[in-house]
Design a protein around this motif. Structure first.
Motif: not given
Ligand code: ARG
Length: 248
Positions: A42-59
């Motif tokens: 749902f929400e996590f840090v992509n360790d390659q890009t350091n950006e937030l990602e996930g279901f909630d972030i897309d939403l």
């Protein structure tokens, strides 16, 4: 006479053009969005890009486009997130937050957008714990979550709190605790990553709805979020996110 009509028509067209351009270029509302990005998928840090990602972030990103919001994410620990929402430190928060009566006293909630519930994960080698009915011993959960609240209700269980659910799963795999209780999509993710070590036992044993939390008093923001959210639900966007982010 004809000239006047033509002039009138031109003025009307010009006028309506000005109105539309004004509404198109209106400044986006700046919004600070808190999230505890330790809750994959749902929400996590992509360790390659350091950006937030996930279901909630897309939403939230999709809501921002629809509602003309200029959002800034603030990655913050779960207990600080809830405290901050109660104090109005952030405008809103998207973080797999279960809508509860208690939390609704301290913050507002959008309409629900996802159904989840608590589930138990144990070591694959465990033959004694088969579900909630015989769960006992030292059980890990994230501090201040509905999972932790559930563990506290089960007699025979001692709750071990973690700031980060990843550390609870680590302790489970190291034999420090006997089980982890957390939201089912998160548990499915860890089991999917460690199919030879972990397993889920029993069924989802709570009925929870995720909502976006909004600071008390920000009713205009809440209304905007709800309109955009409903449009996205109607367009099937939430279903698409489930396909994209959840284990099948
Ligand atoms: N749904 C649970 C709750 O509201 C857990 C949410 C934890 N979210 C997170 N991003 N760590 O208590």
């Amino acid at each position: 006479m004809k000239k006047f009509l033509l002039l009138g028509l031109i003025l009307v067209i010009l006028g309506s053009l000005m109105v539309t351009s004004a509404s198109c270029t209106s400044e986006p509302l700046k919004v600070r969005v808190a999230s505890d990005a330790t809750w994959k998928p749902f929400e996590f840090v992509n360790d390659q890009t350091n950006e937030l990602e996930g279901f909630d972030i897309d939403l939230m990103n999709a809501i921002a486009v629809k509602a003309n919001l200029d959002i800034e994410y603030v990655n913050v620990a779960w207990d600080a997130l809830l405290a901050g929402m109660a104090q109005g430190t952030y405008d809103c928060a998207i973080s797999s937050i279960t809508i509860t009566e208690d939390r609704s006293k301290a913050m507002l909630f959008s309409a629900p957008y996802f159904e989840a519930g608590q589930i138990i994960t144990v070591l694959k080698s465990n033959t004694t714990i088969t579900g909630k009915a015989n769960l006992s011993g030292l059980v890990g959960a994230q501090l201040g979550t509905t999972g932790a609240m559930e563990v506290e209700k089960i007699s025979g269980c001692t709750l071990k709190n973690y700031d980060d659910i990843g550390l609870a799963f680590q302790d489970l795999m190291n034999g420090q605790i006997v089980a982890v209780v957390c939201d089912n999509p998160v548990a499915m993710g860890y089991v999917g990553q460690n199919p030879n070590t972990l397993k889920i036992v029993g069924t989802v044993f709570t009925d929870e709805n995720y909502g976006i939390a909004v600071a008390k008093g920000k009713t205009e923001l809440l209304a905007k979020l709800n309109v955009a959210l409903q449009e996205l639900i109607d367009e099937g966007f939430i279903t698409q996110l489930a396909v994209k982010w959840l284990e099948k």
